[in-house]
Design an enzyme around this catalytic site. Sequence first.
Site, mmCIF file in Angstrom:
data_model
loop_
_atom_site.group_PDB
_atom_site.id
_atom_site.type_symbol
_atom_site.label_atom_id
_atom_site.label_comp_id
_atom_site.label_asym_id
_atom_site.label_seq_id
_atom_site.Cartn_x
_atom_site.Cartn_y
_atom_site.Cartn_z
ATOM 1 N N ARG A 1 71.689 153.017 75.544
ATOM 2 C CA ARG A 1 71.545 153.945 74.413
ATOM 3 C C ARG A 1 72.672 153.772 73.404
ATOM 4 N NH1 ARG A 1 71.530 158.793 78.703
ATOM 5 N NH2 ARG A 1 70.749 157.083 79.975
ATOM 6 N N LYS B 1 78.145 149.500 89.133
ATOM 7 C CA LYS B 1 76.948 149.652 89.954
ATOM 8 C C LYS B 1 77.235 149.190 91.385
ATOM 9 C CE LYS B 1 73.418 148.909 86.377
ATOM 10 N NZ LYS B 1 72.774 150.237 86.498
#
Length: 497
Positions: free
Chosen positions: A353, A279
């Site tokens: 996920r 990120k």
Amino acid sequence: MEFSIKNGNPEKQRNACVIVGVFESRKLSHAAEAIDRASNGYLTSLLRRGDMEGKAGTTLLLHNVPGTLCDRVLLVGCGKERELNERVFRQAVQASVKALENTGAGDAASFLAELPVKRRNLEWRIEQMVEVTAETVYQFAHPQCKKEQERRGLSRLVIQVPQRNDLRRADVALKHGLAIAGGVRLARDLGNLPGNICTPAYLAEQAADLAKRFGLEIEVLERADMEKLGMGALLSVARGSHQPPKLIILHYRRGKHDRKPVVLIGKGITFDAGGISLKPAADMDEMKFDMCGAASVLGTLRAVADLDLPINLIGMIPACENLPDGNANKPGDIVTSMSGQTIEVLNTDAEGRLILCDAMTYAERFEPETVVDIATLTGACVIALGHHASGLFGNDEKLIEALTDAGDTAFDRAWPLPLWEEYQEQLKSNFADMANIGGRPAGSITAACFLSRFAKKFKWAHLDIAGTAWKSGKEKGATGRPVPLLTHFLLEQARQH
Ligand code: BES
Ligand code: MN
Ligand code: ZN
């Protein structure tokens, strides 16, 4: 903060402060009227001079009001009487607490519960008063972080109800409010802790403390257990970190023995750097909040156990860190989930996920009635819904409706987004059964689509809390959402069975 319920006359209270509402156009609430009468029109004359217009969220603190036995009277603006909705009510309660900050008023009798809030009864108003008040006085403190600050202001609140025969139901509402506030506090405390303190092992310890205190059963799967079970998706995320992953499972059994449980699964990424798909640096600290789903599961279990609800509930928390490392997942890597489905990891930052899907497959063994996962899953959800509503998805309309309603009642709202078959195509991979990302369009929906492929054996819903679990900026901190929503959902489950 201490709360109690009483029924009495405003002018006769001997508290350090009496809190009453006033509306716009110089309209007084019942309690304000009583004080006005006792003081020979002191309040009406004051309003006539224009010192208080009654705008929502404004306050005026008065001392030594004639004809009263309290030290102070706090007037709280509630806007136009006919427009008094949930938001304005909460704003008025919050303003009343803030107005007494740094005053000598340690205890107050609040008459705000009498206010006519559209659509909402006395129980709702009391519960919200407790929750909003507790939320307003909350401070984060930890010996290794910021030490507890001395707080001057309200520490005991007496909630006054209009009639003696309101006392019984008011007590139930108080109990609900206190349990939810306790769950919210726990979720906020855990969420606010930094990644170097709140590790997967720390979450497991906190879960064990909760289990001990509230009589829950706890089970913690370690890396070796996950290997045996074939949890290749979860394990692939943990590869990049020196902190061992944990799959924490808490059992709360107070329903009928033959009733299938509700399972709550909370995303517990204790820090999300993105992995090799790193990120950007700006605001990366906020990725310590990536375990707020996990925190909300613990908070909800606490509230439910506190209320002793007659239900069977299981909390599951897959916990690990997502960091870049020589051993970390690489874009293009293919992993095999516990379900047997293979996943091409096109972006290592779509890690939530990957840990959730293995937890969902493991949940099958509990033969759940319903599975709800709670996750700070996608930045796209913040773009879609902002910070007011959590994203809501699922494979069962009734369940989606029940969660929407619970959020509405709790004022912890969620809003449904579509999970149409068409979106599933975006997850196509040339090399595995599916990719872990679906491109830029509808990022929250494709994330939910991914999860839906692991929810074939039960009714399932997914709450994307990326926009609601914490606040950025000056008031940076965890919110404790969606503990109120989940607790109300479970209260309703308990009521129906
Ligand atoms: N934890 C983040 C989601 C997130 C990001 C929540 C920013 C709140 C604010 C999640 O693990 C993530 O990184 N998601 C990616 C998915 C993408 C790679 C498909 C995202 O949203 O950018
Ligand atoms: Mn991520
Ligand atoms: Zn994440």
